[in-house]
Design an enzyme around this catalytic site. Structure first.
Site, PDB file in Angstrom:
ATOM      1  N   ASP A 224      66.402  86.951 -18.518  1.00  0.00           N
ATOM      2  CA  ASP A 224      67.283  86.436 -17.454  1.00  0.00           C
ATOM      3  C   ASP A 224      68.291  87.530 -17.091  1.00  0.00           C
ATOM      4  OD1 ASP A 224      68.916  84.650 -15.818  1.00  0.00           O
ATOM      5  OD2 ASP A 224      67.853  83.021 -16.786  1.00  0.00           O
ATOM      6  N   HIS A 247      66.816  89.868 -14.909  1.00  0.00           N
ATOM      7  CA  HIS A 247      67.108  89.470 -13.532  1.00  0.00           C
ATOM      8  C   HIS A 247      68.232  90.307 -12.922  1.00  0.00           C
ATOM      9  CE1 HIS A 247      65.197  85.202 -14.212  1.00  0.00           C
ATOM     10  NE2 HIS A 247      64.397  86.187 -14.499  1.00  0.00           N
TER      11      HIS A 247
END
Ligand SMILES: *[C@@H]1O[C@H](CO)[C@@H](O)[C@H](O)[C@H]1NC(C)=O
Ligand SMILES: *[C@@H]1O[C@H](CO)[C@@H](O)[C@H](O)[C@H]1NC(C)=O
Ligand SMILES: *[C@@H]1O[C@H](CO)[C@@H](O)[C@H](O)[C@H]1NC(C)=O
Ligand SMILES: *[C@@H]1O[C@H](CO)[C@@H](O)[C@H](O)[C@H]1NC(C)=O
Ligand SMILES: *[C@@H]1O[C@H](CO)[C@@H](O)[C@H](O)[C@H]1NC(C)=O
Length: 400
Positions: A224, A247
């Site tokens: 993430d 991310h």
């Protein structure tokens, strides 16, 4: 001017007293004079099924209540432990937790009650260090991740002041790796944070509602965000981070909850992102509270094969509602962003029609297509933008 003999004597005595005071303080600040609290003296065992949480908590309490600088030592070896709470206030001036060994989380999620595996709360002057490994054993628990009830964060700082975490490796957290909330003067540096690129919600570092936090000189590769900076943060520095997979680095999410506070002053610089799904991103929810996000700088960022290198997304999670975001973004600058984009729309400034972005600056943007990605473009709506220096792709003509 002549000084009377009596005054000279007082001045001399004062000098001696200052010297002796300084030397006492010198000894106290010498690390070798720290009182040491070894977890083996509080019942710790390296047996794989033995839960060491109580031994670690007892060692912390003894260190916390001792009068001078104190150090909890988790020696070399594997130590399994469930939820550990380091709470204050402490008497000791500085309480260090030196993790030399390998801490392994208890993999039963029902043993956690605070949202954290290691919770540091309501305490000042804590140092977590030691070169050891904090292994959340997330591979056993990621199957329970549903995006609604978060799995335990490996380390939370909550209402903590003047504290640090450095020289540690975080591996495979169940939920986020590190979260800092409601804290001030926090320095996180020289950390290595790794989890598989497809592990769910394993953010590297997440910040909520803090003042003066630095996250620097670290390598973060997770499933993430490498670093995410939520609402209520002021004066945050993120620098020299190597990020990917993951991310990217983001300011957000903002506006999810009704009680969120303004964000102001975030500088993200000298970072390298490789193979991430986003780069430099600001994201806010639709139908949000009326808050502001201002004075945000992404500067000197190297993008290698990054999808969405530059992105403001005020329509995050927009499938659920059409009401526009009311998070007002102003003075957000993207400066000296170089490298390669894995998607064609390399620059996307997608702001709210309810509260358009103001003071957006793109300066010295030099992005090339990665691999077979076609010519790069920019997209923009509802953003007042200023362009400076190089613009590759060409800056968004409709938003100037
Ligand atoms: C960073 O931390 C590691 C342990 O995780 C240590 O071996 C290394 O020496 C540290 N680097 C610096 C510059 O302190
Ligand atoms: C953060 O870094 C800045 C320099 O960039 C420094 O002035 C400040 O004291 C640091 N803050 C903390 C909490 O370490
Ligand atoms: C970023 O890197 C440049 C060039 O190496 C250096 O001059 C600058 O001090 C660095 N800034 C930070 C915040 O690391
Ligand atoms: C999107 O919003 C809905 C409704 O608030 C929520 O249930 C869902 O978890 C959100 N999705 C994400 C990815 O945050
Ligand atoms: C902004 O986001 C909305 C919702 O995802 C999308 O429909 C629209 O095309 C985007 N606009 C731009 C300029 O990218």
């Amino acid at each position: 001017m002549a000084i009377p003999a009596g005054t000279r004597l007082i001045v001399q005595l004062l000098g001696i007293c200052i010297a002796c005071f300084l030397s006492i303080n010198g000894v106290e600040s010498n690390p070798s004079s720290e009182a040491v609290f070894d977890i083996f003296n509080y019942g710790a065992k390296t047996e794989p099924k033995f839960d060491n949480a109580q031994a670690i908590i007892k060692a912390w309490k003894a260190a916390c209540e001792s009068s001078g600088p104190a150090k909890v030592v988790i020696p070399a070896g594997d130590f399994m432990a469930g939820e550990v709470v380091f709470s204050g206030p402490c008497k000791a001036h500085t309480t260090t937790v030196e993790i030399q060994g390998h801490l392994l989380a208890n993999i039963d999620p029902s043993t956690y009650t605070s949202g954290a595996w290691i919770m540091v709360q309501r305490v000042d002057n804590v140092v977590l260090t030691g070169g050891g490994i904090i292994n959340g054993e997330g591979k056993y628990d990621w199957k329970y991740a549903d995006g609604v009830s978060p799995l335990p964060v490996s380390l939370i700082f909550q209402e903590v002041g003047n504290s640090k975490a450095h020289n540690l490796k975080f591996v495979d957290s169940m939920g986020f790796h590190i979260e800092v909330m409601d804290s001030h003067e926090i320095d996180l540096f020289n950390l290595t944070i790794t989890a598989p690129g497809d592990s769910p919600y394993t953010d590297g570092v997440h910040l909520t509602n803090n003042i003066n936090v630095n996250v620097t000189d670290s390598v973060i590769a997770t499933g993430d965000d490498c670093v995410s900076i939520g609402h209520g943060n002021q004066n945050i520095v993120v620098a020299r981070i190597t990020c990917g997979p993951g991310h990217g680095i983001c300011v957000g999410n903002l506006g999810k909850q009704a009680d969120e506070k303004d964000l102001k002053g975030v500088t993200i610089s000298n970072c390298t992102l490789t193979g991430t799904t986003n780069g430099a991103r600001i994201k806010t929810y639709h139908d949000s509270a009326q808050i502001t996000a201002s004075d945000i700088v992404f500067q000197d960022i190297q993008m290698n094969n990054v999808q969405n290198p530059i992105m403001i997304d005020q329509h995050y999670n927009s499938t659920t509602t059409t009401a526009q975001s009311k998070v007002k973004i102003s003075n957000a600058r993207f400066v000296n962003i170089k490298g390669s984009s894995a998607s064609a729309v390399a620059v996307s400034l997608n702001c709210s029609s309810a509260v358009p972005c103001e003071g957006i600056e793109l300066a010295d943007i030099d992005l090339k297509p990665a691999g077979s990605t076609g010519p790069l473009t920019s997209a923009c709506s509802n953003a007042k933008t200023v362009l400076k220096g190089t613009q590759s792709p060409p800056g968004p003509a409709n938003c100037l």
